[in-house]
Design a protein around this motif. Sequence first.
Motif, short mmCIF file in Angstrom:
data_model
loop_
_atom_site.label_atom_id
_atom_site.label_comp_id
_atom_site.label_asym_id
_atom_site.label_seq_id
_atom_site.Cartn_x
_atom_site.Cartn_y
_atom_site.Cartn_z
N HIS A 102 0.85 -1.19 0.00
CA HIS A 102 0.00 0.00 0.00
C HIS A 102 0.88 1.24 0.00
CE1 HIS A 102 -3.14 -2.85 0.73
NE2 HIS A 102 -4.03 -1.89 0.50
N LEU A 103 0.67 2.00 -1.00
CA LEU A 103 1.54 3.12 -1.33
C LEU A 103 1.99 3.89 -0.09
CD1 LEU A 103 2.50 4.01 -4.09
CD2 LEU A 103 0.78 5.82 -4.02
N ASP A 104 3.28 4.12 0.02
CA ASP A 104 3.80 5.08 0.98
C ASP A 104 3.49 4.69 2.43
OD1 ASP A 104 5.16 7.35 1.65
OD2 ASP A 104 3.36 8.63 1.65
N HIS A 105 3.20 3.44 2.66
CA HIS A 105 2.95 2.94 4.02
C HIS A 105 1.82 3.68 4.71
CE1 HIS A 105 7.48 2.28 3.55
NE2 HIS A 105 6.84 1.24 3.13
N ARG A 136 -0.25 3.65 8.89
CA ARG A 136 -0.26 4.88 9.71
C ARG A 136 -1.68 5.32 9.98
NH1 ARG A 136 4.17 6.89 7.42
NH2 ARG A 136 3.15 8.27 5.94
N GLN A 137 -2.52 5.20 8.95
CA GLN A 137 -3.92 5.57 9.15
C GLN A 137 -4.59 4.65 10.16
OE1 GLN A 137 -5.68 5.51 5.24
NE2 GLN A 137 -4.18 7.03 4.52
N ALA A 138 -4.27 3.36 10.07
CA ALA A 138 -4.86 2.41 11.01
C ALA A 138 -4.46 2.77 12.43
CB ALA A 138 -4.43 0.99 10.66
N PRO A 167 7.31 -1.33 11.69
CA PRO A 167 8.27 -0.42 11.04
C PRO A 167 7.68 0.27 9.81
CG PRO A 167 9.38 -2.46 11.64
CD PRO A 167 7.91 -2.67 11.93
N LEU A 168 6.66 -0.34 9.22
CA LEU A 168 6.04 0.28 8.05
C LEU A 168 5.14 1.46 8.42
CD1 LEU A 168 5.08 -2.90 5.97
CD2 LEU A 168 6.85 -1.22 5.44
N ALA A 169 4.87 1.60 9.73
CA ALA A 169 4.02 2.71 10.17
C ALA A 169 4.85 3.97 10.40
CB ALA A 169 3.30 2.33 11.47
N VAL A 170 6.16 3.82 10.42
CA VAL A 170 7.03 4.94 10.73
C VAL A 170 7.15 5.87 9.52
CG1 VAL A 170 9.42 5.53 11.29
CG2 VAL A 170 8.33 3.56 12.38
N GLU A 171 7.17 7.14 9.80
CA GLU A 171 7.41 8.10 8.72
C GLU A 171 8.77 7.79 8.07
OE1 GLU A 171 8.40 12.82 8.16
OE2 GLU A 171 7.58 12.14 10.09
N GLN A 172 8.76 7.59 6.77
CA GLN A 172 9.99 7.16 6.10
C GLN A 172 10.90 8.36 5.83
OE1 GLN A 172 10.81 3.71 5.54
NE2 GLN A 172 9.18 3.76 7.08
N ARG A 173 12.14 8.21 6.25
CA ARG A 173 13.14 9.26 6.06
C ARG A 173 14.27 8.69 5.23
NH1 ARG A 173 12.99 13.10 10.29
NH2 ARG A 173 11.26 12.63 11.70
#
Lengths: 189, 247
Positions: A120-123, A127-129, B51-57
């Motif tokens: 899912h694009l851009d993870h 984050r929304q979940a 780790p996929l929830a983290v803002e990617q830098r």
Amino acid sequence: MTNERTDQELIAALQRQEVQALEELYDRFGGLAYSLAFKVLGDGSLAEDVVQEVFFNLWRQAQSFDGSRGSVRAWLLASSRHRSIDFLRRRQAKAERDVELSASEFRLNTDDLWSQVANHLDHGLLRQALAQLPESQRQALELAYFGGLTQAEIADATDVPLGTVKGRLRLALEKMKDLLESQGIRTAG
Amino acid sequence: MECAQVAELTAAYALAALPEGERREVEAHVAACPECRARLAQEQALVAVLPLAVEQRAPPARLKTRLLQAARADLATRERQPDTPAHARRRGGPRSFFATPLPYAAAAVLLLFAVGGLAAWGAQLRSLNRQADAELARLRSSTRILAAQGTEAAPGASGQVLQLGEQQRALLLVRGLPTLPPDKTYQVWLLKDGKPVGAGLFQVEAGREAAAVVTGDLSRYDLLAVTVEPAGGLPLPSGAIVLKAGL
Ligand SMILES: [Zn+2]
């Protein structure tokens, strides 16, 4: 165009001491590892040190990395988190915790869920979940995972009884599962 | 622990937020309870995607440069001091002394008695000792014995490493190490300049000496170490060293 090598092929190449393979693994997972370390540490230069250490250890110890015992992605991320939490606790002069790398953390076959979420694009999906979790649950989850706190420390930090923290952690994962499933992600193994 | 109590703890376990004692209780329970194990596996899979929830830098470019420079410098050092080629090394798979093919095991057992002072290493070995007379003399002349000491983590432990001739295997005899829960194993490592290579797994029965076959040519390493790891062993060590022997 170059053919993408699989993680397993890159490990095999690393075992032949191919620097190019380290570069490819870094290109593949360095950003994730760095972002995770940055999230835990809140500091770019410490995050760099952690990532450098984790990848260099993989390079040095590639001979003993046994791919049949777990994926390199899971190992790199679990190591980045553990090393970051070590750093964090030392800096905060907290008693160092025996944060063990548990085999099940990276031996588990989590590839299916991982690739669904990663696709899912851009993870943004995950984050929304997380953003939809009740604040108290999201906070407990983040303090545990990104803060490296035990449930007792979370109880202290948030001034709630231990039993409440246990419930929040459990409900946070349960809610996260429901939210992912409502987006069509299969979470059952 | 009951399922209901464990159900309260698996999420914290998956998040590594449990203290040692409860962690062990959860591990013991899920080892025997498929339902709690399945729930834990699902929670671990959820934690694994965090780790996929983290803002990617994007990491600074100098990090990659620094890493690759370090690897190239390391490679240059290794080329100056040739190390064991990868294909010559065996991965340490699960392998216990008694699972080894008999001729080798019998020779090793005979050797234990032949080198003297080792009869105390266990009556259970004795039943095997009639089978390999011919190999004995040859082995005896070419065997090295090295002492192994328990570390601070296991001060009561001691042992011996028997290097059998030119073989790519050695025997590690250990006493005084505690029995581990079923989800843990002792894992043997051979180290050269601090780099570990997995060299076998073993268990210790309560109150018994243990013997483990160590795979690898000891002359190529400077240290043998034993750590406690999750069952099945890990690709790289994670636990503290409980026993070691200089080689
Ligand atoms: Zn149960």
